[in-house]
Design a protein around this motif. Structure first.
Motif, PDB file in Angstrom:
ATOM      1  N   ASN A   1      34.121  48.566  29.904  1.00 24.01           N
ATOM      2  CA  ASN A   1      34.452  49.820  30.587  1.00 24.01           C
ATOM      3  C   ASN A   1      34.387  49.681  32.108  1.00 24.01           C
ATOM      4  O   ASN A   1      35.274  50.170  32.819  1.00 24.01           O
ATOM      5  N   ILE A   2      33.353  49.020  32.609  1.00 24.90           N
ATOM      6  CA  ILE A   2      33.230  48.858  34.056  1.00 24.90           C
ATOM      7  C   ILE A   2      34.306  47.916  34.582  1.00 24.90           C
ATOM      8  O   ILE A   2      34.931  48.177  35.625  1.00 24.90           O
ATOM      9  N   THR A   3      34.574  46.823  33.867  1.00 27.52           N
ATOM     10  CA  THR A   3      35.582  45.859  34.310  1.00 27.52           C
ATOM     11  C   THR A   3      36.980  46.474  34.304  1.00 27.52           C
ATOM     12  O   THR A   3      37.767  46.262  35.243  1.00 27.52           O
ATOM     13  N   ALA A   4      37.308  47.213  33.253  1.00 26.98           N
ATOM     14  CA  ALA A   4      38.638  47.825  33.163  1.00 26.98           C
ATOM     15  C   ALA A   4      38.880  48.799  34.313  1.00 26.98           C
ATOM     16  O   ALA A   4      39.966  48.819  34.909  1.00 26.98           O
ATOM     17  N   GLY A   5      37.873  49.598  34.645  1.00 22.10           N
ATOM     18  CA  GLY A   5      38.027  50.532  35.752  1.00 22.10           C
ATOM     19  C   GLY A   5      38.223  49.832  37.081  1.00 22.10           C
ATOM     20  O   GLY A   5      39.063  50.231  37.894  1.00 22.10           O
ATOM     21  N   HIS A   6      37.465  48.749  37.313  1.00 28.78           N
ATOM     22  CA  HIS A   6      37.605  48.006  38.567  1.00 28.78           C
ATOM     23  C   HIS A   6      38.983  47.349  38.673  1.00 28.78           C
ATOM     24  O   HIS A   6      39.592  47.329  39.749  1.00 28.78           O
ATOM     25  N   LEU A   7      39.466  46.797  37.562  1.00 26.69           N
ATOM     26  CA  LEU A   7      40.792  46.174  37.580  1.00 26.69           C
ATOM     27  C   LEU A   7      41.878  47.194  37.871  1.00 26.69           C
ATOM     28  O   LEU A   7      42.812  46.932  38.646  1.00 26.69           O
ATOM     29  N   LEU A   8      41.771  48.365  37.248  1.00 29.42           N
ATOM     30  CA  LEU A   8      42.776  49.400  37.468  1.00 29.42           C
ATOM     31  C   LEU A   8      42.760  49.881  38.912  1.00 29.42           C
ATOM     32  O   LEU A   8      43.821  50.084  39.531  1.00 29.42           O
ATOM     33  N   MET A   9      41.580  50.065  39.481  1.00 30.47           N
ATOM     34  CA  MET A   9      41.491  50.459  40.890  1.00 30.47           C
ATOM     35  C   MET A   9      42.060  49.376  41.803  1.00 30.47           C
ATOM     36  O   MET A   9      42.728  49.668  42.803  1.00 30.47           O
ATOM     37  N   HIS A  10      41.827  48.121  41.463  1.00 28.01           N
ATOM     38  CA  HIS A  10      42.356  47.017  42.263  1.00 28.01           C
ATOM     39  C   HIS A  10      43.879  47.001  42.225  1.00 28.01           C
ATOM     40  O   HIS A  10      44.545  46.824  43.265  1.00 28.01           O
ATOM     41  N   LEU A  11      44.458  47.208  41.052  1.00 23.48           N
ATOM     42  CA  LEU A  11      45.915  47.189  40.916  1.00 23.48           C
ATOM     43  C   LEU A  11      46.554  48.356  41.669  1.00 23.48           C
ATOM     44  O   LEU A  11      47.545  48.185  42.390  1.00 23.48           O
ATOM     45  N   ILE A  12      45.992  49.552  41.499  1.00 20.22           N
ATOM     46  CA  ILE A  12      46.568  50.720  42.174  1.00 20.22           C
ATOM     47  C   ILE A  12      46.363  50.616  43.679  1.00 20.22           C
ATOM     48  O   ILE A  12      47.243  50.995  44.473  1.00 20.22           O
ATOM     49  N   GLY A  13      45.227  50.095  44.127  1.00 22.26           N
ATOM     50  CA  GLY A  13      45.014  49.904  45.555  1.00 22.26           C
ATOM     51  C   GLY A  13      45.991  48.903  46.149  1.00 22.26           C
ATOM     52  O   GLY A  13      46.520  49.112  47.251  1.00 22.26           O
ATOM     53  N   SER A  14      46.283  47.830  45.417  1.00 22.41           N
ATOM     54  CA  SER A  14      47.267  46.849  45.890  1.00 22.41           C
ATOM     55  C   SER A  14      48.657  47.462  45.941  1.00 22.41           C
ATOM     56  O   SER A  14      49.433  47.196  46.877  1.00 22.41           O
ATOM     57  N   ALA A  15      48.983  48.293  44.935  1.00 18.61           N
ATOM     58  CA  ALA A  15      50.289  48.957  44.935  1.00 18.61           C
ATOM     59  C   ALA A  15      50.408  49.930  46.102  1.00 18.61           C
ATOM     60  O   ALA A  15      51.476  50.044  46.724  1.00 18.61           O
ATOM     61  N   THR A  16      49.336  50.637  46.424  1.00 21.75           N
ATOM     62  CA  THR A  16      49.355  51.552  47.571  1.00 21.75           C
ATOM     63  C   THR A  16      49.604  50.805  48.870  1.00 21.75           C
ATOM     64  O   THR A  16      50.394  51.238  49.719  1.00 21.75           O
ATOM     65  N   LEU A  17      48.931  49.673  49.025  1.00 21.53           N
ATOM     66  CA  LEU A  17      49.102  48.876  50.242  1.00 21.53           C
ATOM     67  C   LEU A  17      50.515  48.313  50.341  1.00 21.53           C
ATOM     68  O   LEU A  17      51.112  48.284  51.427  1.00 21.53           O
ATOM     69  N   ALA A  18      51.079  47.901  49.211  1.00 23.69           N
ATOM     70  CA  ALA A  18      52.425  47.332  49.230  1.00 23.69           C
ATOM     71  C   ALA A  18      53.484  48.397  49.505  1.00 23.69           C
ATOM     72  O   ALA A  18      54.473  48.136  50.204  1.00 23.69           O
TER      73      ALA A  18
END
Length: 226
Positions: A163-180
């Motif tokens: 649960n903790i890993t999945a949330g961190h991965l999702l935040m990382h992906l969406i944060g990278s998409a926001t930056l791009a």
């Protein structure tokens, strides 16, 4: 965008030495304490939350089970602070490591099971064979119940890690998409950034819920063996 997706889950080092121990010891330093007779609002709120949580978990326990109250309250405070600190940028979350979660789950589970075998061995052994089981099914049911007992600490650790890993991965992906998207399409960037804020709020809730679930399951295992 070229950063390794799992880079944030690698145990950090300082001058080549592992810093995980220092990170694990850091959350207790954030718990405020008071040397005065009259506490301030922060410490009063903290004490109220601790009493409410301990009362919620210890209500179902007998006298022997309530001797674990300090350990369970310390566990829930430690996991909660660790999960929340892991949501900060450029931070490391120890609870994303399966080894650490197993190191918490196995001793607590083993202590509860050993206490059950020492205090009421008949009831503990009765869990392996439900009443009224047909004779041909006895060996199979004993094996199944033994496996279900031994898998309990693994389920505790994997649930928290996943649960903790999945949330961190999702935040990382969406944060990278926001930056791009920030240099391509501003309206889309605002929409994705709003989603990221909502996801961060959700992750704060998940961090606290998973803390409560982990501690509650340990408390239930203790209740079954006392």
């Amino acid at each position: 965008m070229n950063e390794n997706l799992f880079a944030s889950f690698i145990a950090p080092t300082i001058l080549g030495l592992p810093a995980a121990v220092l990170i694990i010891l850091f959350p207790p330093l954030l718990i405020p304490t008071s040397k005065y007779l009259i506490n301030n609002r922060l410490i009063t709120t903290q004490q109220w939350l601790i009493k409410l949580t301990s009362k919620q978990m210890m209500t179902m326990h007998n006298t022997k089970g309530r001797t674990w109250s300090l350990m369970l309250v310390s566990l829930i405070i430690f996991i909660a602070t660790t999960n929340l600190l892991g949501l900060l940028p450029h931070s490391f979350t120890p609870t994303t490591q399966l080894s650490m979660n197993l190191a918490m789950a196995i001793p607590l589970w083993a202590g509860a099971v050993i206490m059950g075998f020492r205090s009421k061995i008949k009831n503990a052994l009765a869990h392996f064979l439900p009443q009224g089981t047909p004779t041909p099914l006895i060996p199979m049911l004993v094996i199944i119940e033994t496996i279900s007992l031994l898998i309990q600490p693994m389920a505790l650790a994997v649930r928290l890690t996943a649960n903790i890993t999945a949330g961190h991965l999702l935040m990382h992906l969406i944060g990278s998409a926001t930056l791009a998207m920030s240099t391509i399409n501003l309206p889309s960037t605002l929409i994705i950034f709003t989603i990221l804020i909502l996801l961060t709020i959700l992750e704060i809730a998940v961090a606290l819920i998973q803390t409560y679930v982990f501690t509650l399951l340990v408390s239930l295992y203790l209740h079954d063996n006392t």
